[in-house]
Enzyme design. Structure first.
Site, mmCIF file in Angstrom:
data_model
loop_
_atom_site.group_PDB
_atom_site.id
_atom_site.type_symbol
_atom_site.label_atom_id
_atom_site.label_comp_id
_atom_site.label_asym_id
_atom_site.label_seq_id
_atom_site.Cartn_x
_atom_site.Cartn_y
_atom_site.Cartn_z
ATOM 1 N N PRO A 159 -21.252 -5.254 40.546
ATOM 2 C CG PRO A 159 -20.261 -4.320 42.615
ATOM 3 C CD PRO A 159 -21.378 -3.652 41.309
ATOM 4 C CB CYS A 160 -24.773 -9.156 39.774
ATOM 5 S SG CYS A 160 -23.478 -9.560 38.709
#
Length: 189
Positions: A159-160
């Site tokens: 989940p950048c």
């Protein structure tokens, strides 16, 4: 463009660029696309796991996977469907953590350390580039951390979008600012 036209384009691309591609054989790397509320994602799955869920251009990602991973790439819904279902469940608010394994071969060694750390950022929360740099023991590497986050080949699974510049400043995102804001707002709601 409708789904059948997109599928035909992908079949034509695969026949032309992959000398070993056989439409009826299971490819080593399953490749396709998936529409999401944040925009179209390019998907690729290897025997090791998901190697791509990216907002990058389909043709550019295909070429990169061909060059860096392998040439037997093709359409394989049986292997892509579990990923599509998880993505749909995530956008539908029914999934907070992806369960499929991912394959980070498209990331550099430094980027892999950043991306592995990001997997621990919980749904609905954010961290900053500076916090990530400190947590991996490289507090001065802010620009390198930002680059690793922006070039994440497995968006959503890693989940950048939860890594921001600072309060009120979301920072860059491979899918663009609107996609990042959509994802953050969706998780906070």
């Amino acid at each position: 463009m409708d789904a059948s036209a997109a599928s035909g384009d992908l079949e034509a691309l695969l026949r032309v660029t992959s000398p070993t591609y056989v439409g009826e054989s299971a490819p080593d790397i399953a490749f396709g696309t998936h529409e999401t509320p944040a925009g179209p994602l390019v998907l690729a799955v290897t025997a090791r796991g998901v190697i791509a869920t990216t907002f990058d251009d389909e043709h550019a990602m295909y070429a990169r996977i061909y060059r860096e991973v392998g040439s037997f790439i093709g359409h394989d819904p049986k292997r892509l469907d579990p990923l599509r279902r998880e993505i749909d469940a995530y956008f539908g608010g029914r999934l907070r953590t992806f369960t499929l394994p991912f394959d980070l071969r498209l990331a550099t060694a430094f980027a892999r350390s950043v991306l592995q750390m990001i997997t621990s950022v919980p749904y609905g929360t954010t961290t900053t580039y500076a916090e990530v740099a400190a947590r991996i023991g490289r507090p001065q590497a802010l620009r390198a951390v930002a680059n690793a986050v922006t070039e994440n080949p497995v968006c959503l699974l890693v989940p950048c979008h939860r890594v921001v510049e600072g309060p009120g400043s979301p920072g860059a995102y491979a899918g663009g600012k609107a996609a990042k804001e959509l994802l953050l707002n969706m998780e906070i709601a």
